[in-house]
Design a protein around this motif. Structure first.
Motif, mmCIF file in Angstrom:
data_model
loop_
_atom_site.group_PDB
_atom_site.id
_atom_site.type_symbol
_atom_site.label_atom_id
_atom_site.label_comp_id
_atom_site.label_asym_id
_atom_site.label_seq_id
_atom_site.Cartn_x
_atom_site.Cartn_y
_atom_site.Cartn_z
ATOM 1 N N SER A 89 65.071 64.992 41.559
ATOM 2 C CA SER A 89 63.896 65.708 41.040
ATOM 3 C C SER A 89 63.114 66.377 42.176
ATOM 4 C CB SER A 89 62.992 64.757 40.250
ATOM 5 O OG SER A 89 62.374 63.803 41.095
ATOM 6 N N CYS A 90 63.069 65.753 43.343
ATOM 7 C CA CYS A 90 62.403 66.387 44.499
ATOM 8 C C CYS A 90 63.135 67.663 44.898
ATOM 9 C CB CYS A 90 62.367 65.443 45.699
ATOM 10 S SG CYS A 90 61.212 64.079 45.510
ATOM 11 N N LEU A 91 64.458 67.577 44.943
ATOM 12 C CA LEU A 91 65.237 68.744 45.375
ATOM 13 C C LEU A 91 65.229 69.820 44.292
ATOM 14 C CD1 LEU A 91 68.180 66.924 47.131
ATOM 15 C CD2 LEU A 91 65.888 67.446 47.970
ATOM 16 N N ASP A 92 65.136 69.392 43.036
ATOM 17 C CA ASP A 92 65.050 70.341 41.930
ATOM 18 C C ASP A 92 63.729 71.108 41.996
ATOM 19 O OD1 ASP A 92 66.388 71.422 39.716
ATOM 20 O OD2 ASP A 92 65.205 70.222 38.308
ATOM 21 N N TYR A 93 62.688 70.410 42.435
ATOM 22 C CA TYR A 93 61.379 71.073 42.625
ATOM 23 C C TYR A 93 61.516 72.208 43.645
ATOM 24 C CZ TYR A 93 56.270 71.464 43.180
ATOM 25 O OH TYR A 93 54.965 71.914 43.202
ATOM 26 N N LEU A 94 62.386 72.015 44.627
ATOM 27 C CA LEU A 94 62.603 73.039 45.665
ATOM 28 C C LEU A 94 63.647 74.069 45.229
ATOM 29 C CD1 LEU A 94 62.780 70.660 48.784
ATOM 30 C CD2 LEU A 94 60.786 71.942 47.958
ATOM 31 N N GLY A 95 64.239 73.868 44.037
ATOM 32 C CA GLY A 95 65.271 74.800 43.562
ATOM 33 C C GLY A 95 66.592 74.648 44.293
ATOM 34 N N ASP A 96 66.864 73.454 44.807
ATOM 35 C CA ASP A 96 68.053 73.253 45.646
ATOM 36 C C ASP A 96 69.163 72.432 45.001
ATOM 37 O OD1 ASP A 96 67.795 74.689 48.080
ATOM 38 O OD2 ASP A 96 66.127 73.372 48.642
ATOM 39 N N VAL A 97 69.177 72.335 43.667
ATOM 40 C CA VAL A 97 70.266 71.584 43.021
ATOM 41 C C VAL A 97 71.139 72.558 42.219
ATOM 42 C CG1 VAL A 97 70.873 69.639 41.554
ATOM 43 C CG2 VAL A 97 68.699 69.595 42.823
ATOM 44 N N PRO A 98 72.389 72.731 42.618
ATOM 45 C CA PRO A 98 73.283 73.679 41.924
ATOM 46 C C PRO A 98 73.846 73.068 40.639
ATOM 47 C CG PRO A 98 74.443 72.685 43.782
ATOM 48 C CD PRO A 98 73.050 72.111 43.787
ATOM 49 N N TRP A 99 72.952 72.826 39.671
ATOM 50 C CA TRP A 99 73.343 72.133 38.428
ATOM 51 C C TRP A 99 74.532 72.787 37.727
ATOM 52 C CZ3 TRP A 99 71.603 67.522 38.307
ATOM 53 C CH2 TRP A 99 70.292 67.203 38.694
ATOM 54 N N GLU A 100 74.547 74.124 37.715
ATOM 55 C CA GLU A 100 75.560 74.807 36.893
ATOM 56 C C GLU A 100 76.983 74.473 37.314
ATOM 57 O OE1 GLU A 100 74.590 75.964 34.176
ATOM 58 O OE2 GLU A 100 72.500 75.676 34.782
ATOM 59 N N ASP A 101 77.155 74.146 38.603
ATOM 60 C CA ASP A 101 78.506 73.820 39.083
ATOM 61 C C ASP A 101 78.902 72.373 38.775
ATOM 62 O OD1 ASP A 101 78.417 76.341 40.067
ATOM 63 O OD2 ASP A 101 78.185 75.781 42.180
ATOM 64 N N PHE A 102 77.960 71.571 38.301
ATOM 65 C CA PHE A 102 78.241 70.138 38.099
ATOM 66 C C PHE A 102 77.745 69.690 36.724
ATOM 67 C CE2 PHE A 102 78.010 71.067 42.562
ATOM 68 C CZ PHE A 102 79.156 70.458 43.049
ATOM 69 N N PRO A 103 78.474 70.107 35.676
ATOM 70 C CA PRO A 103 78.000 69.861 34.305
ATOM 71 C C PRO A 103 77.821 68.375 33.971
ATOM 72 C CG PRO A 103 80.229 70.816 34.320
ATOM 73 C CD PRO A 103 79.700 70.918 35.697
ATOM 74 N N ALA A 104 78.662 67.487 34.494
ATOM 75 C CA ALA A 104 78.523 66.059 34.142
ATOM 76 C C ALA A 104 77.239 65.492 34.753
ATOM 77 C CB ALA A 104 79.743 65.276 34.619
ATOM 78 N N ALA A 105 76.971 65.848 36.011
ATOM 79 C CA ALA A 105 75.729 65.397 36.648
ATOM 80 C C ALA A 105 74.521 65.994 35.921
ATOM 81 C CB ALA A 105 75.715 65.800 38.121
ATOM 82 N N LYS A 106 74.657 67.241 35.512
ATOM 83 C CA LYS A 106 73.560 67.902 34.796
ATOM 84 C C LYS A 106 73.274 67.202 33.470
ATOM 85 C CE LYS A 106 72.022 72.249 32.827
ATOM 86 N NZ LYS A 106 72.314 73.614 32.455
ATOM 87 N N ASP A 107 74.321 66.826 32.739
ATOM 88 C CA ASP A 107 74.140 66.108 31.477
ATOM 89 C C ASP A 107 73.398 64.794 31.689
ATOM 90 O OD1 ASP A 107 75.395 68.032 30.049
ATOM 91 O OD2 ASP A 107 77.249 66.898 29.670
ATOM 92 N N TRP A 108 73.838 64.066 32.734
ATOM 93 C CA TRP A 108 73.169 62.791 33.026
ATOM 94 C C TRP A 108 71.692 63.049 33.348
ATOM 95 C CZ3 TRP A 108 70.853 62.041 37.751
ATOM 96 C CH2 TRP A 108 70.214 60.803 37.904
ATOM 97 N N TYR A 109 71.401 64.053 34.167
ATOM 98 C CA TYR A 109 70.016 64.307 34.570
ATOM 99 C C TYR A 109 69.180 64.776 33.381
ATOM 100 C CZ TYR A 109 65.975 65.764 37.306
ATOM 101 O OH TYR A 109 64.698 65.902 37.805
ATOM 102 N N ALA A 110 69.754 65.603 32.505
ATOM 103 C CA ALA A 110 69.017 66.073 31.316
ATOM 104 C C ALA A 110 68.641 64.871 30.449
ATOM 105 C CB ALA A 110 69.871 67.054 30.528
ATOM 106 N N ARG A 111 69.565 63.917 30.345
ATOM 107 C CA ARG A 111 69.311 62.713 29.567
ATOM 108 C C ARG A 111 68.176 61.888 30.190
ATOM 109 N NH1 ARG A 111 73.099 58.129 29.097
ATOM 110 N NH2 ARG A 111 74.435 59.205 30.597
ATOM 111 N N PHE A 112 68.231 61.763 31.514
ATOM 112 C CA PHE A 112 67.215 60.950 32.192
ATOM 113 C C PHE A 112 65.850 61.646 32.184
ATOM 114 C CE2 PHE A 112 64.826 58.789 35.386
ATOM 115 C CZ PHE A 112 65.250 57.469 35.260
ATOM 116 N N LYS A 113 65.896 62.965 32.379
ATOM 117 C CA LYS A 113 64.667 63.758 32.515
ATOM 118 C C LYS A 113 63.816 63.730 31.255
ATOM 119 C CE LYS A 113 63.872 68.596 33.878
ATOM 120 N NZ LYS A 113 64.600 69.851 34.185
#
Lengths: 222, 222
Positions: A171-195
């Motif tokens: 979440s800190c790195l996402d605040y900085l716009g530094d997480v390439p979510w689109e390239d990692f759909p499984a990680a993105k799904d997990w984070y969307a669930r947690f968020k």
């Protein structure tokens, strides 16, 4: 009521904020500029680092790991470090993974270069450090995705400090716009669930003066 | 029987060896060259770091902090992380102090420059790093002395992981002849007291090929 001495974009501080919220513990958030080395703060934690939790009797518990274990022992109703010794070992292994390996290889580099240097007026970001962190984060997002495809939550069947610490860092790195979510759909799904958990709300409304998050930062359907 | 994958001059590995001995747990010591990244070892700890403890059912517990908490939970008869939440917070704060702050400012520098570079044939020690570590150790020995003059043991009335971790780090540096004991009599008294415990015997008989300790290393009346 307890008081958490913290800094908004500090991953270990966010880990404690989420853990408090998941356990339903109310605490006052007190921002601490640790680099000013305030005397009363150093008396609570001679190492001078965040987070520090002051309990309702005014007794300090310093450093991330001791705080997590303290909260788990004193408020055991909602366990967040697993329920048997092996589940606990796995949750702690992954807490260690994010708080040491991920911190060292990714988040400390990005936060030091983009945030700390800015606040403490210590020059421009080092492009080599930024490049290394942006390279390393891909391997970690792969690992988060790999774990989340095999388990309900990162450490097993139950949500634990492993998810909390991973979400705190990302979440800190996402605040900085530094997480390439689109390239990692499984990680993105997990984070969307947690968020979407209520425990994330306070973090997602953080606003640093002069440093705005990207539009998707607080968006639950990013 | 349990197996500890370790390296002889690794402070966190020594922390676990002393903890096992203090708890009266027998374990096989298996030296692991972590830098070779052996596949079966990475399966036990994907972070590739030591120590890793394999329990008598063959289940791995990876990383120092998870191992300490695991041993305390599974073998609670001889408590080494304090007996109430505040004593536990203080023992853990000091474990964190030695495993992070002391490691970062002193022991990792000295061990990297004098041991790791030698074993992995990565050139000569960096004199700047050695100088920094030898400067920093003085502040830490002062702190050890200060604590030991005010308490029976570093974290309070009882011997704990704080003493164990401090002794683990200092014993590695003492092997290298890098602890200026004579300038810090209070820290020296505490270490002499700890060093005479049976739990230190196995460490004090370690001998690395081509790297001998100074005469006082295993001497209990140094």
């Amino acid at each position: 009521m307890m008081t958490l001495y913290h800094s908004p974009l500090s991953p270990p501080c966010r880990t404690v904020r989420i853990m408090l919220a998941e356990k339903g513990i109310e605490a006052v958030l007190q921002e601490e500029k640790a680099w000013e080395r305030r005397e009363a703060f150093l008396a609570m934690n001679p190492a001078g680092t965040l987070p520090v939790l002051e309990d309702d009797q005014g007794l300090p518990v310093a450093e991330l790991w001791p705080i997590c274990e303290f909260l788990e022992e004193v408020f055991p109703e909602r366990p967040l470090i697993g329920t048997d010794p092996y589940a606990r070992a796995e949750a702690r292994r992954l807490l260690s993974w994010f708080e040491h390996k991920f911190a060292h290889e990714v988040s400390e580099l990005l936060l030091e270069e983009k945030v700390v240097k800015r606040i403490t007026r210590r020059g421009q970001p080092d492009s080599g450090a930024l490049r290394a962190a942006r390279h390393n984060i891909r391997y970690h997002l792969d690992y988060v995705g790999w774990l989340s495809e095999r388990r309900s939550w990162l450490a097993g069947d139950e949500l634990s400090v492993a998810d909390i610490s991973a979400a705190a860092h990302l979440s800190c790195l996402d605040y900085l716009g530094d997480v390439p979510w689109e390239d990692f759909p499984a990680a993105k799904d997990w984070y969307a669930r947690f968020k979407s958990r209520p425990s994330m709300r306070s973090l997602l409304s953080d606003q640093l003066p002069g440093l705005s998050p990207p539009a998707h930062y607080a968006d639950l359907d990013f």
